[in-house]
Design an enzyme around this catalytic site. Structure first.
Site, mmCIF file in Angstrom:
data_model
loop_
_atom_site.group_PDB
_atom_site.id
_atom_site.type_symbol
_atom_site.label_atom_id
_atom_site.label_comp_id
_atom_site.label_asym_id
_atom_site.label_seq_id
_atom_site.Cartn_x
_atom_site.Cartn_y
_atom_site.Cartn_z
ATOM 1 N N TYR A 172 32.156 47.388 46.180
ATOM 2 C CA TYR A 172 31.888 47.952 47.497
ATOM 3 C C TYR A 172 30.527 48.667 47.492
ATOM 4 O O TYR A 172 29.759 48.552 46.539
ATOM 5 C CB TYR A 172 33.036 48.866 47.913
ATOM 6 C CG TYR A 172 34.320 48.105 48.156
ATOM 7 C CD1 TYR A 172 34.399 47.152 49.172
ATOM 8 C CD2 TYR A 172 35.441 48.299 47.356
ATOM 9 C CE1 TYR A 172 35.566 46.425 49.393
ATOM 10 C CE2 TYR A 172 36.614 47.580 47.570
ATOM 11 C CZ TYR A 172 36.671 46.643 48.587
ATOM 12 O OH TYR A 172 37.809 45.925 48.799
ATOM 13 N N ARG A 220 35.692 57.031 41.437
ATOM 14 C CA ARG A 220 36.202 55.790 40.851
ATOM 15 C C ARG A 220 35.028 54.849 40.620
ATOM 16 O O ARG A 220 34.266 54.561 41.541
ATOM 17 C CB ARG A 220 37.233 55.117 41.753
ATOM 18 C CG ARG A 220 37.999 54.025 41.003
ATOM 19 C CD ARG A 220 39.155 53.446 41.781
ATOM 20 N NE ARG A 220 40.158 52.916 40.867
ATOM 21 C CZ ARG A 220 41.164 52.124 41.221
ATOM 22 N NH1 ARG A 220 41.303 51.762 42.492
ATOM 23 N NH2 ARG A 220 42.029 51.696 40.337
ATOM 24 N N GLY A 318 49.237 51.445 39.281
ATOM 25 C CA GLY A 318 49.040 50.958 40.636
ATOM 26 C C GLY A 318 50.151 50.042 41.092
ATOM 27 O O GLY A 318 51.107 50.451 41.763
ATOM 28 N N ARG A 319 50.049 48.783 40.713
ATOM 29 C CA ARG A 319 51.064 47.817 41.140
ATOM 30 C C ARG A 319 52.454 48.187 40.626
ATOM 31 O O ARG A 319 53.462 47.852 41.252
ATOM 32 C CB ARG A 319 50.649 46.418 40.685
ATOM 33 C CG ARG A 319 49.430 45.878 41.415
ATOM 34 C CD ARG A 319 48.892 44.596 40.798
ATOM 35 N NE ARG A 319 48.276 44.836 39.495
ATOM 36 C CZ ARG A 319 47.839 43.877 38.693
ATOM 37 N NH1 ARG A 319 47.968 42.607 39.047
ATOM 38 N NH2 ARG A 319 47.276 44.162 37.535
ATOM 39 N N CYS A 349 50.727 42.348 47.014
ATOM 40 C CA CYS A 349 49.811 43.488 47.053
ATOM 41 C C CYS A 349 48.345 43.087 47.151
ATOM 42 O O CYS A 349 47.534 43.837 47.673
ATOM 43 C CB CYS A 349 50.009 44.340 45.803
ATOM 44 S SG CYS A 349 49.898 43.402 44.255
ATOM 45 N N LYS A 431 53.523 33.712 30.959
ATOM 46 C CA LYS A 431 54.434 33.950 32.076
ATOM 47 C C LYS A 431 55.769 34.566 31.627
ATOM 48 O O LYS A 431 56.704 34.676 32.428
ATOM 49 C CB LYS A 431 54.699 32.638 32.828
ATOM 50 C CG LYS A 431 53.483 32.008 33.490
ATOM 51 C CD LYS A 431 53.042 32.757 34.733
ATOM 52 C CE LYS A 431 53.965 32.591 35.904
ATOM 53 N NZ LYS A 431 53.940 31.248 36.480
#
Length: 644
Positions: A172, A220, A318-319, A349, A431
């Site tokens: 960003y 951050r 986070g997740r 998400c 996985k």
């Protein structure tokens, strides 16, 4: 009881004491309307904060209209936002943690403004994500944005937040100034890395001036860009002391940009838990302020070790927060086995907000997330006799939710084990975490008291004798078998037989189908030494490279020298060879020892007509309704239970 003494120890930053070292980092939700806080926003953040994280950093909040990603994202660029933001801070405080607002400007990473020619950046260099260039910011515009960060920080303080965090990561605006790839300026804001940091320094100074000396300010950062010719951790270490002197009290050590290959900002299961902690430690070497580590953390014990080693002072989950807002409570109580661990699938998400921007946040394995206003918390008014047919993700989720709401639930599975087709998906490299989640879900369903009957096919007679009030049909999908001459030859099998080891991969193999099933079967086979040619009718791969797992999957197949033939149709199978058609021309692929079918699946129609004919109230969910992903299966299974 579990000690986890390092994770659960307090820490004081400026005048704010956090009760523990667990951090919920900012994650976009798209729950706002016209950039204003909504009841859905409040319900979401209240539920997340209820788990007891010491610091909750609210989702990206735009400091200026030129940096707002849209009406679904919160704003702080006007006083009209303060009342709603105050409610957000209060909701966080209800959970016992401290509230921080993340101050954000998207810069060139703003699709809607790029389309309108209104996006801004340090230079008119096209976005790596969207391929369009922003307008280069004038000095006047730079000063306006710097001031906007300060004003937004003042609004956060007025709204009752305990801290703010400046977003200088993930590509960003602040990262765009730091990066030599996006900043080609020749004035005092461009050139050497120290000059490119000037904008970030001025933002921090503006924020510090606005909030005073006792108010914590976080920053951050992407510790490194993780992109060719991007800046590195060593580069970042050279400017970090200056950033701290400018006002940063906490360094949040993230990684990468949205243009970095491999989706490292939202790492897939290919990345081990805590993979980024070493970068946090590297930054700690040059500054004497707390540093937050982030990077696929799901296990509180691992976070405790990271803090104990001195790699970081705090750890961001986070997740994992989205997957299980109560994971810290469970850890405190010593119920580690009850923690629902994030599987890093990114379906609800990350990919949902990228690919379906009109929709709000979800979690593929936790249907409550993003649906807090819909989620029923009290038992149903009437307990009903519910049969659930099929014990894959949809059926198991429906069973758990229906039992939680007080219904009498029976779960039937025709195979010898519950789990459905997720078992096969979990067999592909990296996985395994998918099957770990499935085993967790099975255990939770069993603990809830649901009767699971495996190796049981529900028949008309069973329905008549059992007389269920409601049936939730979650029978999944069935394999598509294409009409190809030669399918009966003995060296033809399907991906499911390969993945469950009923058939051993041969040295020279052709996989038919380039969707996720085919790609992962090819990955599995290549990992075991097969030389694979993959044939797919579509001109381009259905497995998108811009997703983290998709990128890593394509890369592994390339590294294994797999031959990927897109825009190609398999027309016949012969002994030791196959014939394909590419661009209207036939080609024979010789020396084929094995043909593996992975064309895909279609909904299974078992019992649908029977239920209609007998007028039994029923729901059809998951792949039985349409073959899709985990997120659709769990959400439909949950909603069927909620609607009983």
């Amino acid at each position: 009881m579990s000690s986890l003494e390092h994770l659960f120890s307090p820490i004081t930053i400026r005048n704010v004491t956090l009760p523990n070292r667990a951090v919920m980092p900012p994650m976009g939700t798209n729950l706002a309307v016209d950039s204003m806080v909504t009841e859905a926003s409040l319900a979401y953040i209240r539920r997340q904060a209820s788990g007891g994280a010491g610091l909750i950093i609210m989702e990206i909040t735009a400091v200026h209209p030129s940096g707002c990603l849209g009406g679904g994202h919160l704003g702080a660029f006007d006083d009209r936002f303060i009342p709603g933001l105050r409610k957000m801070a209060e909701a966080i405080h209800e959970g016992g943690g401290k509230a921080s607002m993340q101050l954000h400007h998207a810069g060139r990473e703003n699709l809607e403004l790029l389309k309108k020619g209104k996006a801004v950046g340090p230079s008119a260099v096209p976005s790596l994500v969207y391929g369009m260039a922003p307008k280069e910011m004038s000095r006047e515009m730079i000063h306006e944005i710097v001031e906007a960060f300060g004003k937004a920080a003042a609004r956060a303080k007025k709204a009752g937040f305990d801290a703010v965090e400046v977003h200088g990561a993930h590509g960003y605006l602040l990262t765009q100034f730091l990066s030599g790839l996006s900043n080609h300026r020749e004035d005092e804001y461009g050139g050497p890395f120290s000059n490119r940091a000037r904008f970030v320094l001025e933002v921090l100074e503006s924020v510090r001036s606005s909030v005073g000396e006792d108010f914590p300010v976080g920053l951050r950062l992407s510790a490194e860009e993780s992109i060719k010719n991007g800046y590195t951790v060593e580069d970042m270490k050279t400017i970090l002391p200056d950033l701290v002197r400018a006002g940063a009290d906490i360094i949040h050590a993230s990684i990468g940009t949205h243009g970095s290959p491999g989706g490292i900002t939202s790492a897939s299961p290919e990345y081990e838990a805590g993979f980024n902690a070493w970068r946090a430690r590297a930054l700690k070497e040059v500054v004497d302020v707390p540093v937050i580590a982030v990077g696929r953390f799901t296990d509180p014990a691992l976070a405790d070790q990271v803090i104990a080693r001195g790699d970081a002072d705090l750890v961001a989950f986070g997740r994992q927060q989205l997957a299980d807002p109560d994971f810290l409570i469970k850890a405190r109580e010593g119920r580690m086995q009850d923690i629902r661990k994030c599987i890093a699938c990114n379906q609800g998400c990350i990919e949902r907000l990228m690919l379906e921007p009109e929709k709000s946040v979800r979690c593929a394995i936790n249907p409550e997330t993003g649906q807090e206003l819909l989620y029923p918390r009290k038992p149903a008014g009437t307990s009903r006799n519910v049969w659930i047919v099929g014990a894959g993700p949809a059926g198991l989720t429906a069973a758990y939710e229906a039992k939680r709401l007080g219904h009498d639930v029976s779960l039937f599975e025709k195979e010898e084990r519950p789990g459905g087709n997720l078992f096969y998906a979990s067999r592909a490299p990296f996985k395994e975490v998918y099957w770990e989640w499935m085993l967790w879900l099975i255990s939770q369903v069993e603990k809830a008291g649901v009767r699971i009957q495996t190796q049981t096919t529900v028949t008309d007679r069973m329905l008549e004798e059992g007389n269920p009030e409601v049936v939730i049909l979650a029978t999944g999908g069935e394999k598509i078998v294409p009409p190809i001459p030669g399918l009966a030859l003995p060296f033809v099998c399907d991906a499911w037989q390969i993945l469950d080891e009923r058939v051993e991969p041969k040295e020279n193999a052709v996989v038919v189908g380039g969707g996720l099933i085919g790609m992962e079967a090819a990955d599995y086979m290549a990992d075991k030494g097969s030389k694979v040619t993959l044939v797919e009718l579509l001109e381009n791969s259905p497995v998108q490279k811009f997703t983290s797992h998709g990128y890593m999957l394509h890369r592994r197949l390339r590294d294994h020298q797999c031959r990927l033939l897109f825009g190609t149709e398999l027309t016949s199978i012969q002994k030791n060879a196959v014939t394909v058609t590419r661009q209207g021309r036939e080609e024979i692929l010789p020396n084929v020892e094995q043909v593996v079918l992975a064309v895909g699946m279609k909904p299974r129609h078992d019992l649908k007509e029977t239920l209609k004919r007998k007028a039994i109230s029923h729901f059809v969910v998951g792949d039985a309704a349409g073959v899709r992903r985990i997120i659709e299966a769990t959400e439909e299974g949950a909603r069927a239970a909620w609607d009983l």
